[in-house]
Design a protein around this motif. Structure first.
Motif, PDB file in Angstrom:
ATOM      1  N   UNK A  25       0.668  -1.208  -0.203  1.00  0.00           N
ATOM      2  CA  UNK A  25      -0.065   0.081   0.044  1.00  0.00           C
ATOM      3  C   UNK A  25       0.823   1.162  -0.040  1.00  0.00           C
ATOM      4  N   UNK A  26       1.725   1.557   1.104  1.00  0.00           N
ATOM      5  CA  UNK A  26       2.702   2.456   1.011  1.00  0.00           C
ATOM      6  C   UNK A  26       3.557   2.632  -0.172  1.00  0.00           C
ATOM      7  N   UNK A  27       4.093   1.556  -0.749  1.00  0.00           N
ATOM      8  CA  UNK A  27       4.756   1.437  -1.949  1.00  0.00           C
ATOM      9  C   UNK A  27       4.029   2.106  -3.189  1.00  0.00           C
ATOM     10  N   UNK A  28       2.987   2.119  -2.958  1.00  0.00           N
ATOM     11  CA  UNK A  28       1.964   2.516  -4.217  1.00  0.00           C
ATOM     12  C   UNK A  28       1.632   4.197  -4.129  1.00  0.00           C
ATOM     13  N   UNK A 175      -6.762  12.831  -1.996  1.00  0.00           N
ATOM     14  CA  UNK A 175      -6.401  12.581  -3.511  1.00  0.00           C
ATOM     15  C   UNK A 175      -5.436  11.263  -3.771  1.00  0.00           C
ATOM     16  N   UNK A 176      -4.417  11.410  -3.214  1.00  0.00           N
ATOM     17  CA  UNK A 176      -3.304  10.395  -3.313  1.00  0.00           C
ATOM     18  C   UNK A 176      -3.632   9.183  -2.582  1.00  0.00           C
ATOM     19  N   UNK A 177      -4.256   9.062  -1.650  1.00  0.00           N
ATOM     20  CA  UNK A 177      -4.891   7.934  -0.782  1.00  0.00           C
ATOM     21  C   UNK A 177      -5.970   7.305  -1.726  1.00  0.00           C
ATOM     22  N   UNK A 178      -6.639   7.980  -2.779  1.00  0.00           N
ATOM     23  CA  UNK A 178      -7.710   7.224  -3.435  1.00  0.00           C
ATOM     24  C   UNK A 178      -6.973   6.814  -4.516  1.00  0.00           C
ATOM     25  N   UNK A 179      -5.899   7.610  -5.058  1.00  0.00           N
ATOM     26  CA  UNK A 179      -5.160   7.191  -6.289  1.00  0.00           C
ATOM     27  C   UNK A 179      -4.528   5.596  -5.691  1.00  0.00           C
ATOM     28  N   UNK A 180      -3.830   5.746  -4.595  1.00  0.00           N
ATOM     29  CA  UNK A 180      -3.163   4.195  -4.013  1.00  0.00           C
ATOM     30  C   UNK A 180      -4.118   3.174  -4.129  1.00  0.00           C
ATOM     31  N   UNK A 182      -7.048   2.891  -5.942  1.00  0.00           N
ATOM     32  CA  UNK A 182      -7.308   2.203  -7.234  1.00  0.00           C
ATOM     33  C   UNK A 182      -6.130   1.626  -7.597  1.00  0.00           C
ATOM     34  N   UNK A 183      -5.030   1.933  -7.615  1.00  0.00           N
ATOM     35  CA  UNK A 183      -3.925   1.276  -7.933  1.00  0.00           C
ATOM     36  C   UNK A 183      -3.921  -0.452  -7.605  1.00  0.00           C
TER      37      UNK A 183
END
Length: 314
Positions: A25-28, A175-180, A182-183
């Motif tokens: 998770x954090x790596x994304x 924004x970044x949490x949502x992006x992570x 999704x990835x």
């Protein structure tokens, strides 16, 4: 760009799935975190599966961490006291470092005396055992995770994903949490608590779900929704709806609505320039004062302070 070092401590009996969650998770998160894994002596670690894990680091890297994650171990490894090796490793963590536990990792922190007087959570199946062993900890077995800074504790298995996404959101915004999310193909936010995952009697055949009504309510958070409104939409009596809602979500309808309104307000505080009163109206709180009260109860800060933090994060 600030890059935080996160060190994951793997102990004998570790669950391999949960051990890998912080790295995944954090790596994304677009290079915002460096995730390292260590053991108490730098040697390979036995897992609860039929294989061991070789780690690259010994406990000395704990002294370099901005965040430490305690990975969970199998229940057979849980004790009221921790070994001298584990205590020595934990002693290397710098004061003020953020410390996170996943699932039964909370037992390690509690056995070391780090959670005394604090609110915490762990997997619901071992909650009674935790209470007996550590009565000085204020255990809440109904939630997916607890943020009692600088200690954060989470429930079982996939709740490690929830708490790691929470770290990203807290550090760098939604924004970044949502992006992570999704990835990694996971939900950015799970509503409700652990109660929805506790073994329940099989519902009556043909029993209706409240899922459609929850979706309906999320489209109308700006309206003064009542239990009568919700149960009417679900075509149930208020008593039946409230019981079934709690069985499915783990929260009362009223508490769930407040949780959703606070979550929507946090998103608007992060992503818009609307005033506090305007946001309150859009999410269904009667006044800005009501929004301030509920936000402070949920996360301990005012709307203005929350907005300043996440505008800086962005």
């Amino acid at each position: 760009m600030r890059r935080e070092r996160v060190v994951v401590l793997a102990l004998d009996g570790v669950y391999p799935f949960e051990l890998g969650i912080p790295s995944r998770i954090l790596g994304a998160a677009d290079g915002r975190y460096e995730v390292l894994t260590c053991s108490v002596d730098g040697r390979p670690v036995r897992t609860n599966a039929d294989f061991g894990i070789t780690v690259e680091h010994g406990p000395e890297v704990l002294a370099t961490a901005g965040t430490v994650v305690i990975a969970p171990v199998a229940p057979s490894h849980l004790t009221e006291e921790v070994s001298g090796e584990v205590l020595a490793a934990l002693a290397l963590i710098r004061p003020g470092t953020r410390i996170v536990s996943i699932c039964t990792g909370a037992f390690v922190l509690a056995a070391a005396g780090l959670l005394d007087g604090r609110r915490a959570t762990t997997h619901w199946q071992v909650a009674d055992r935790f209470r007996r062993m550590f009565p000085r900890v204020d255990l809440d077995p109904d939630v997916l995770f607890v943020d009692d800074h600088p200690f954060l504790t989470s429930a079982g298995a996939a709740s490690g994903v929830d708490i790691c996404l929470h770290l990203v959101r807290k550090d760098h915004g939604s924004h970044l949490a949502n992006s992570v999310a999704r990835r990694c193909v996971v939900p950015p936010f799970r509503d409700g608590g652990q109660a929805q995952y506790i073994e329940q009697p099989v519902p009556e055949q043909g029993a209706a779900s409240t899922a459609a009504t929850r979706a309906w309510a999320l489209e109308r958070l700006d309206e003064p929704l009542t239990l009568a409104d919700l149960s009417g939409h679900a075509r149930m009596s208020q008593r039946t709806f409230a019981r079934r809602f709690h069985d499915e979500v783990g929260l009362s309808p009223g508490r769930w609505l407040i949780q959703q309104r606070v979550a929507r307000a946090r998103h608007l505080l992060e992503s818009s320039d609307l005033t506090v009163d305007q946001i309150a109206g859009r999410v269904g709180f009667a006044t800005g004062a009501s929004l301030r009260q509920h936000l402070n109860a949920a996360i301990g800060v005012s709307p203005q302070a929350y907005r300043r933090t996440f505008q800086t994060a962005r």
